[in-house]
Design a protein around this motif. Structure first.
Motif, short mmCIF file in Angstrom:
data_model
loop_
_atom_site.label_atom_id
_atom_site.label_comp_id
_atom_site.label_asym_id
_atom_site.label_seq_id
_atom_site.Cartn_x
_atom_site.Cartn_y
_atom_site.Cartn_z
N GLY A 134 0.84 -1.21 0.00
CA GLY A 134 0.00 0.00 0.00
C GLY A 134 0.87 1.25 0.00
N LEU A 135 1.79 1.31 0.93
CA LEU A 135 2.70 2.47 1.01
C LEU A 135 3.48 2.62 -0.29
CD1 LEU A 135 4.17 4.73 2.60
CD2 LEU A 135 5.78 2.99 3.39
N LEU A 136 4.00 1.49 -0.79
CA LEU A 136 4.84 1.56 -1.99
C LEU A 136 4.03 2.00 -3.21
CD1 LEU A 136 6.99 -1.55 -1.14
CD2 LEU A 136 7.86 0.78 -1.47
N SER A 137 2.78 1.55 -3.31
CA SER A 137 1.93 2.02 -4.42
C SER A 137 1.69 3.52 -4.28
CB SER A 137 0.57 1.33 -4.42
OG SER A 137 0.73 -0.04 -4.44
N SER A 138 1.53 3.98 -3.03
CA SER A 138 1.23 5.40 -2.84
C SER A 138 2.44 6.28 -3.18
CB SER A 138 0.75 5.66 -1.41
OG SER A 138 1.85 5.65 -0.53
N VAL A 139 3.63 5.71 -3.23
CA VAL A 139 4.81 6.51 -3.61
C VAL A 139 5.33 6.11 -5.00
CG1 VAL A 139 5.52 6.94 -1.22
CG2 VAL A 139 6.50 5.00 -2.44
N SER A 140 4.44 5.50 -5.82
CA SER A 140 4.91 4.98 -7.12
C SER A 140 5.47 6.10 -8.00
CB SER A 140 3.80 4.22 -7.84
OG SER A 140 2.74 5.10 -8.10
N HIS A 141 5.06 7.37 -7.75
CA HIS A 141 5.58 8.48 -8.54
C HIS A 141 7.08 8.68 -8.31
CE1 HIS A 141 4.54 10.04 -4.57
NE2 HIS A 141 5.49 10.93 -4.75
N LYS A 142 7.59 8.20 -7.17
CA LYS A 142 9.03 8.38 -6.91
C LYS A 142 9.76 7.03 -6.78
CE LYS A 142 8.77 8.85 -1.82
NZ LYS A 142 9.20 9.58 -0.64
N LEU A 143 9.11 5.96 -7.22
CA LEU A 143 9.69 4.61 -7.08
C LEU A 143 10.10 4.04 -8.44
CD1 LEU A 143 10.22 1.95 -5.47
CD2 LEU A 143 7.79 1.44 -5.71
N THR A 144 11.37 3.69 -8.59
CA THR A 144 11.85 3.12 -9.86
C THR A 144 12.68 1.87 -9.59
OG1 THR A 144 13.77 4.58 -9.70
CG2 THR A 144 11.97 5.33 -11.11
N GLY A 145 13.11 1.21 -10.65
CA GLY A 145 13.96 0.02 -10.52
C GLY A 145 15.19 0.16 -11.40
N ILE A 146 16.35 -0.15 -10.83
CA ILE A 146 17.61 -0.13 -11.61
C ILE A 146 18.32 -1.45 -11.32
CG2 ILE A 146 19.85 1.00 -11.94
CD1 ILE A 146 18.69 3.57 -10.80
N VAL A 147 18.58 -2.24 -12.35
CA VAL A 147 19.26 -3.52 -12.07
C VAL A 147 20.69 -3.26 -11.60
CG1 VAL A 147 17.99 -5.08 -13.61
CG2 VAL A 147 20.00 -3.87 -14.45
N ASN A 148 21.16 -4.15 -10.76
CA ASN A 148 22.56 -4.09 -10.31
C ASN A 148 23.48 -4.55 -11.44
OD1 ASN A 148 22.03 -3.29 -7.67
ND2 ASN A 148 21.76 -5.41 -6.98
N GLY A 149 24.75 -4.21 -11.30
CA GLY A 149 25.77 -4.81 -12.13
C GLY A 149 26.63 -5.68 -11.21
N ILE A 150 27.68 -6.25 -11.77
CA ILE A 150 28.66 -6.94 -10.91
C ILE A 150 30.03 -6.29 -11.15
CG2 ILE A 150 27.43 -9.13 -10.81
CD1 ILE A 150 29.52 -10.18 -12.89
N ASP A 151 30.92 -6.53 -10.22
CA ASP A 151 32.29 -6.02 -10.37
C ASP A 151 33.00 -6.91 -11.40
OD1 ASP A 151 35.00 -5.56 -10.20
OD2 ASP A 151 34.91 -5.03 -8.08
N THR A 152 33.13 -6.39 -12.61
CA THR A 152 33.65 -7.23 -13.70
C THR A 152 35.18 -7.41 -13.63
OG1 THR A 152 33.52 -5.24 -15.06
CG2 THR A 152 31.77 -6.87 -15.33
N ASP A 153 35.83 -6.73 -12.68
CA ASP A 153 37.26 -7.01 -12.46
C ASP A 153 37.41 -8.18 -11.50
OD1 ASP A 153 38.04 -4.93 -14.09
OD2 ASP A 153 37.96 -3.46 -12.45
N THR A 154 36.64 -8.13 -10.42
CA THR A 154 36.69 -9.24 -9.45
C THR A 154 36.21 -10.53 -10.08
OG1 THR A 154 36.18 -7.65 -7.72
CG2 THR A 154 35.86 -9.97 -7.17
N TRP A 155 35.13 -10.39 -10.86
CA TRP A 155 34.52 -11.58 -11.47
C TRP A 155 34.87 -11.60 -12.95
CZ3 TRP A 155 32.80 -14.96 -8.05
CH2 TRP A 155 32.35 -14.51 -6.81
#
Ligand code: ADP
Length: 474
Positions: free
Chosen positions: A229-250
């Motif tokens: 409920g809370l998260l829907s009510s703030v959907s105007h400021k809620l986004t998704g960004i996928v993570n990356g990985i450390d491509t030097d370590t891995w």
């Protein structure tokens, strides 16, 4: 490009302290942001293990922070670009959040103190544009900044895992030193208890989570853990960004932990890695596929489904290796299975960075049948190592793994749902491809290793979010 000064607050940062993916993100994302010209300083607690590592810590500031016993001093030290808040609540014990599988009972006191110290640090540093907080352990920082009227600082709050919200008994409220009117259902109350994560969601200028699919899922009852409920009510400021990985370590081309380095063009090293992995777990030699699993052994990760399918998988000749720790019941069951299936299954209970690299490189398939998955790093690491991830259709697993049947360039296999029955279908398909369709297998390995799993695109999206949060020119 306009300058951006960011304070990145996290309770764990690789290589100093790590229990999961948050630590990797807290190291790799700020590093990538710095390469992009963002002035990003990371702050974390000074745990005992870090003190024991005898690093050259440089004293930087002394902060005055309120505690139940009155104002207390917290020293701030630095090592490279990391700032450490030193206080006995972190240095007086081992581990980060728990001991022997049980959370420390004073975690609210510990992480509210850390969050108050972060807010004080913003004042001490003087020129911070945006504070980036991560998960419940730092979710109070925006509340403290607002409460101390440091409202010119922008706040971004990132949800790495909604399942851990920092829920505490209401009697502990005075420990927070926040106005009592914040204890209501629109703010920090959650069915009569204190919900620390809600502070991050309510008081921040922007909220994001670690994949677009999870950002949508958490606005539904099935994944919202009561906060939909809370998260829907703030959907105007809620986004998704996928993570990356450390491509030097891995990086399979340079990895020092593995028996043979390799690349997409020359996979001979991967065969060496498989042999050395099987040796390390005393597995009987076979031409059959090796399935790996690394992670926290908790319900989220579908460990129960894996336990159900292992016997059938081994009957088909496959080998299974597991590295992880968590729920003692899963740990025990895995050890029992290993004992009864000697030579075909290997289990290491614990946290072991080197072994994680060996499993990622030496396995043919990687098991990740999560019930929910905010982003997940292991499936991306697997792809980089040409190890085919077997995943479910949830969260970041949906956004990062292009699966067989869903695209003409598949690099993973998807179980239809997080259930033992569907996982069984998926692993049977994996065994079939491995034994009967080497051309498809090789194409999938190649596709997997071609995926861009770096922080390049995600860090640019974070920089854009910081610009949205930044409030004023200085
Ligand atoms: P989560 O953050 O939910 O635990 P992720 O897949 O996002 O899961 O990230 C887990 C990270 O922690 C990966 O880098 C993984 O290799 C590492 N990891 C998890 N458990 C272990 C372990 N027992 N030993 C070594 N590394 C581990």
């Amino acid at each position: 490009m306009e300058s951006l000064r960011v304070l990145f607050c996290s309770s764990e940062v690789t290589p100093y302290a790590k229990t999961g993916g948050l630590a990797d993100v807290s190291a790799a994302l700020p590093a990538e942001l710095r390469r992009r010209g963002v002035d990003c300083t990371v702050v974390m607690p000074l745990y005992r293990e870090i003190m024991n590592a005898r690093l050259q810590l440089r004293p930087r500031f002394t902060l005055s922070v309120l505690t139940g016993a009155g104002p207390t001093e917290a020293q701030v030290y630095s090592h490279k670009e990391i700032l450490f808040i030193s206080h006995p609540l972190f240095s007086d014990r081992t581990g980060l959040y728990s001991y022997s599988g049980y959370d420390y009972p004073d975690n609210l006191e510990r992480f509210s103190l850390f969050s108050r110290a972060c807010a004080e640090l913003v004042r001490a540093l003087g020129n911070i544009d945006v504070v980036h907080c991560n998960d419940w352990q730092t979710a109070l920082v925006p509340a403290y900044l607002r409460d101390s009227l440091q409202t010119e600082v922008g706040c971004l709050f990132t949800i790495h895992n909604l399942a851990y919200q920092g829920l505490f008994d209401a009697v502990l409220w005075p420990m927070l030193f926040l106005p009592h009117e914040y204890f209501n259902p629109e703010c920090m109350e959650f069915y009569g208890r204190i919900n620390v994560m809600k502070a991050g969601i309510v008081f921040s200028d922007a909220v994001n989570t670690v994949s677009p699919t999870y950002a949508r899922e958490i606005q539904t009852p099935a994944f919202g853990c009561g906060l939909e409920g809370l998260l829907s009510s703030v959907s105007h400021k809620l986004t998704g960004i996928v993570n990356g990985i450390d491509t030097d370590t891995w990086n399979p081309e340079t990895d020092e932990h593995i028996a043979g380095t390799y690349s997409k063009a020359d996979l001979r090293g991967k065969a060496l890695c498989k042999r050395s992995l099987m040796d390390a777990f005393s597995l009987d030699p076979t031409d059959a596929p090796v399935f790996g699993l690394i992670g926290r052994l908790v319900e989220q990760k579908g460990v129960d489904c894996v336990l159900e399918v292992i016997p059938g998988l081994l009957q088909e000749g496959a080998r299974v290796v597991v590295l992880g720790n968590g729920n003692p019941a899963y740990e025990k069951r895995l050890k029992e299975l290993e004992a009864s299936l000697k030579g075909r299954m290997g289990v290491h209970i614990g946290f072991d960075e080197r072994l994680a690299h060996m499993i990622e490189a030496g396995s043919d398939f990687f098991l990740m049948p999560s019930r929910f998955e905010p982003c997940g790093l292991n499936q991306m690491i697997s792809m980089r190592y040409g190890t085919i991830p077997i995943v479910t259709p949830v969260g970041g697993l949906k956004d990062t793994v292009k699966a067989l049947g869903e695209t003409d360039r598949p690099c993973g296999i998807r179980a239809a749902s997080p259930s033992a029955v569907d996982l069984e279908h998926a692993v049977r398909e994996a065994v079939r491809i491995y034994t009967q369709d080497k051309a498809l297998l090789n194409a999938m390995i190649s596709n997997a290793m071609e995926q861009d799993v770096s922080w390049d695109a995600p860090s640019s999206e974070y920089a854009d979010l910081y610009r949205i949060c930044k409030k004023r020119e200085k």
